[in-house]
Design a protein around this motif. Structure first.
Motif, PDB file in Angstrom:
ATOM      1  N   TYR A 342     -35.268  -5.461 -47.821  1.00 31.12           N
ATOM      2  CA  TYR A 342     -35.304  -6.632 -46.955  1.00 31.12           C
ATOM      3  C   TYR A 342     -33.969  -7.373 -46.860  1.00 31.12           C
ATOM      4  N   ARG A 343     -33.020  -7.019 -47.702  1.00 27.07           N
ATOM      5  CA  ARG A 343     -31.820  -7.843 -47.871  1.00 27.07           C
ATOM      6  C   ARG A 343     -31.041  -8.068 -46.579  1.00 27.07           C
ATOM      7  N   ASP A 344     -30.916  -7.034 -45.743  1.00 25.52           N
ATOM      8  CA  ASP A 344     -30.053  -7.169 -44.575  1.00 25.52           C
ATOM      9  C   ASP A 344     -30.648  -8.048 -43.477  1.00 25.52           C
ATOM     10  N   LEU A 345     -31.922  -8.455 -43.632  1.00 26.86           N
ATOM     11  CA  LEU A 345     -32.511  -9.347 -42.631  1.00 26.86           C
ATOM     12  C   LEU A 345     -31.946 -10.760 -42.717  1.00 26.86           C
ATOM     13  N   VAL A 346     -31.452 -11.144 -43.887  1.00 27.17           N
ATOM     14  CA  VAL A 346     -30.769 -12.445 -44.003  1.00 27.17           C
ATOM     15  C   VAL A 346     -29.329 -12.206 -43.556  1.00 27.17           C
ATOM     16  N   THR A 347     -29.117 -12.369 -42.277  1.00 31.14           N
ATOM     17  CA  THR A 347     -27.826 -12.014 -41.692  1.00 31.14           C
ATOM     18  C   THR A 347     -26.774 -13.096 -41.870  1.00 31.14           C
ATOM     19  N   HIS A 348     -27.209 -14.351 -42.060  1.00 34.00           N
ATOM     20  CA  HIS A 348     -26.272 -15.465 -42.179  1.00 34.00           C
ATOM     21  C   HIS A 348     -26.763 -16.410 -43.272  1.00 34.00           C
ATOM     22  N   CYS A 349     -25.858 -16.830 -44.124  1.00 35.72           N
ATOM     23  CA  CYS A 349     -26.166 -17.837 -45.144  1.00 35.72           C
ATOM     24  C   CYS A 349     -25.028 -18.847 -45.171  1.00 35.72           C
ATOM     25  N   VAL A 350     -25.358 -20.124 -44.989  1.00 38.72           N
ATOM     26  CA  VAL A 350     -24.341 -21.167 -44.892  1.00 38.72           C
ATOM     27  C   VAL A 350     -24.705 -22.326 -45.809  1.00 38.72           C
ATOM     28  N   GLY A 351     -23.725 -23.128 -46.148  1.00 40.19           N
ATOM     29  CA  GLY A 351     -23.959 -24.346 -46.899  1.00 40.19           C
ATOM     30  C   GLY A 351     -24.447 -25.462 -45.995  1.00 40.19           C
ATOM     31  N   ILE A 352     -24.778 -26.581 -46.593  1.00 40.94           N
ATOM     32  CA  ILE A 352     -25.396 -27.673 -45.831  1.00 40.94           C
ATOM     33  C   ILE A 352     -24.441 -28.240 -44.781  1.00 40.94           C
ATOM     34  N   LEU A 375     -27.893 -12.776 -35.197  1.00 41.00           N
ATOM     35  CA  LEU A 375     -28.636 -13.622 -36.125  1.00 41.00           C
ATOM     36  C   LEU A 375     -30.094 -13.182 -36.157  1.00 41.00           C
ATOM     37  N   VAL A 376     -30.558 -12.793 -37.325  1.00 36.66           N
ATOM     38  CA  VAL A 376     -31.979 -12.525 -37.540  1.00 36.66           C
ATOM     39  C   VAL A 376     -32.568 -13.635 -38.390  1.00 36.66           C
ATOM     40  N   LYS A 377     -32.086 -13.780 -39.615  1.00 34.68           N
ATOM     41  CA  LYS A 377     -32.552 -14.874 -40.467  1.00 34.68           C
ATOM     42  C   LYS A 377     -31.372 -15.682 -40.944  1.00 34.68           C
ATOM     43  N   LEU A 378     -31.472 -16.998 -40.738  1.00 31.74           N
ATOM     44  CA  LEU A 378     -30.472 -17.938 -41.227  1.00 31.74           C
ATOM     45  C   LEU A 378     -30.996 -18.607 -42.489  1.00 31.74           C
ATOM     46  N   ALA A 379     -30.218 -18.526 -43.555  1.00 34.23           N
ATOM     47  CA  ALA A 379     -30.548 -19.206 -44.804  1.00 34.23           C
ATOM     48  C   ALA A 379     -29.542 -20.327 -45.038  1.00 34.23           C
ATOM     49  N   VAL A 380     -30.025 -21.442 -45.542  1.00 33.66           N
ATOM     50  CA  VAL A 380     -29.176 -22.589 -45.854  1.00 33.66           C
ATOM     51  C   VAL A 380     -29.189 -22.787 -47.362  1.00 33.66           C
ATOM     52  N   ARG A 381     -28.010 -22.739 -47.961  1.00 31.78           N
ATOM     53  CA  ARG A 381     -27.895 -22.943 -49.401  1.00 31.78           C
ATOM     54  C   ARG A 381     -27.690 -24.431 -49.672  1.00 31.78           C
ATOM     55  N   LEU A 382     -28.616 -25.030 -50.406  1.00 33.80           N
ATOM     56  CA  LEU A 382     -28.541 -26.458 -50.708  1.00 33.80           C
ATOM     57  C   LEU A 382     -28.170 -26.731 -52.158  1.00 33.80           C
ATOM     58  N   ALA A 383     -27.927 -25.702 -52.931  1.00 36.95           N
ATOM     59  CA  ALA A 383     -27.493 -25.851 -54.322  1.00 36.95           C
ATOM     60  C   ALA A 383     -26.327 -24.905 -54.547  1.00 36.95           C
ATOM     61  N   PRO A 384     -25.454 -25.198 -55.484  1.00 37.25           N
ATOM     62  CA  PRO A 384     -24.341 -24.281 -55.763  1.00 37.25           C
ATOM     63  C   PRO A 384     -24.864 -22.900 -56.142  1.00 37.25           C
ATOM     64  N   ASP A 385     -24.173 -21.876 -55.642  1.00 37.98           N
ATOM     65  CA  ASP A 385     -24.554 -20.508 -55.985  1.00 37.98           C
ATOM     66  C   ASP A 385     -24.119 -20.231 -57.422  1.00 37.98           C
TER      67      ASP A 385
END
Length: 420
Positions: A342-352, A375-385
């Motif tokens: 499933y990993r490649d479905l998260v195509t974009h990950c950005v900070g807040i 863009l398939v799935k956009l993830a928003v990172r709200l905590a430090p990686d």
């Protein structure tokens, strides 16, 4: 602290407030909000990764009247504080997922009428905690995959319901996140012999799917090949149709599915619908009532109806909203079991800070290409990686999933949409 993997140790206290993505019309802005102290029975959670759903985009575009200024119902969080009387299973640092849809109380719909996960800290009211809407995760999906947990739970709900009819073929309308998740999870939850067909919105979407190592057995868009394939598929045994479509496409896709329905066809009306939706192909059927008959895993088994078509045939109709807690647990386990599928479905990950202008653009522009990538799935990172900095940027799509059994069928664009 409780939990495992990269989630441990990222939670924090209230400090001087927290950042949130707040909508103002079709704009999304980063604003600092006061961080509440939990009252008795309440839980405060720190969002780690939040997903962006097609429903979120509909709200940003003014197509829905949900009042919450902070959206977001997908993702994983850590418990950051609890009020008196909350059980030990919610110790600070525990990874949790929130079931966004209460099965019986419409006053709790996370990210719709209750502030959602697009913020660093979210307060979950006591009645939602009491009723089991916050679910501890013994093992949380790794990093950005958390954005897929709730949509994969939606797929789990759909496939668990359709499995009762023993389909030979799963036909999925919609090449957004849910559609792609459905064809990738089908053999795990429907059986190794099931055949998968994915109907696309655009030629660009079909090209993206064709380049994946994990894809449906047949990839379709509009054209003669699609008509022939749908007719042939329906004649070859039990067929399950999953409408993974937004409200402006669901009815048209349902009508096409009904037109080609064979003697043993079940249609899951998962996609949204406009008010008072009906179709002359299914006389006397209230489509919204079909979709609302099952909510958040109840009743069990799910309700379905036998409907006669306007051409004299018949079809089973089933629908559902939300997910049950068991579906969320199953989805989390599947993402931990087979992350590369499933990993490649998260195509974009950005900070807040990056998310605000990107969401504002998505609210006004249906273009699905950003930074030169679809863009398939956009993830928003709200905590430090907490992971070491990767050699390849985290937002770069990677395809490490299982191969398909057959080569795709290439055709031209169709009328379905992708924002799922």
């Amino acid at each position: 602290m409780p939990g495992s993997g990269s989630w441990s140790g990222s939670w924090s206290g209230s400090g001087s407030g927290h950042r949130a993505l707040v909508r103002q019309g079709q704009r999304v802005l980063v604003r600092r909000r006061p961080t509440p102290r939990p009252a008795p029975g309440e839980i405060r959670i720190a969002t780690q990764i939040a997903g962006v759903c097609g429903t979120d985009l509909q709200m940003l575009r003014g197509l829905r009247d949900d009042p919450s200024p902070v959206l977001g119902h997908e993702g994983v969080a850590l418990v950051s504080a609890v009020g008196m009387g909350v059980g030990d299973e919610f110790a600070p640092g525990t990874p949790v997922v929130v079931n966004p849809t209460h099965p019986t109380d419409p006053s709790f719909l996370l990210g719709h009428n209750v502030d959602g996960l697009w913020q660093e800290q979210t307060l979950i009211p006591a009645h939602a905690v009491r009723d089991g809407q916050v679910i501890p995760l013994p093992q949380a999906p790794e990093s950005e995959l958390a954005a897929l947990l709730e949509p994969l739970a939606v797929v789990r709900y759909a496939l668990a319901t359709l499995a009762a009819f023993r389909p030979r073929t799963l036909l999925v309308y919609g090449d957004g996140t849910v559609g792609h998740l459905a064809v990738r999870a089908a053999r795990h939850w429907l059986g190794a012999e099931v055949r998968t067909v994915l109907v696309h919105h655009t030629g660009q979407g079909l090209e993206w799917s064709a380049a994946r190592s994990a894809r449906a057995d047949l990839l379709l868009a509009q054209g003669p090949d699609r008509t022939r394939t749908l007719r042939a598929v329906s004649a070859e045994g039990p067929t399950a149709v999953l409408l993974a479509t937004p409200r402006d496409a669901t009815r048209a896709c349902l009508e096409e599915a009904v037109t080609f329905a064979g003697e043993d066809t079940t249609v899951d009306v998962l996609g949204g619908l406009p008010p008072l939706a009906t179709t002359p192909l299914l006389p006397g059927i209230d489509l919204n009532a079909v979709r609302a008959a099952n909510c958040a895993g109840l009743p069990d088994p799910a309700r379905w109806v036998h409907a006669r078509t306007g051409t004299g045939g018949q079809v089973r109709l089933i629908g559902h909203r939300g997910v049950g807690n068991s579906h969320l647990r199953d989805a989390a386990a599947e993402l931990c079991r087979a992350p590369d599928r499933y990993r490649d479905l998260v195509t974009h990950c950005v900070g807040i800070e990056e998310a605000a202008p990107l969401l504002s653009r998505l609210a006004q522009d249906r273009n699905r290409v950003f930074d030169g990538r679809r863009l398939v799935k956009l993830a928003v990172r709200l905590a430090p990686d907490p992971r070491p900095t990767p050699t390849v940027p985290s937002h770069t799509a990677r395809a490490h999933a299982l191969p398909s059994h057959t080569a795709p069928s290439h055709t031209t664009p169709s009328h379905t949409t992708t924002e799922n």
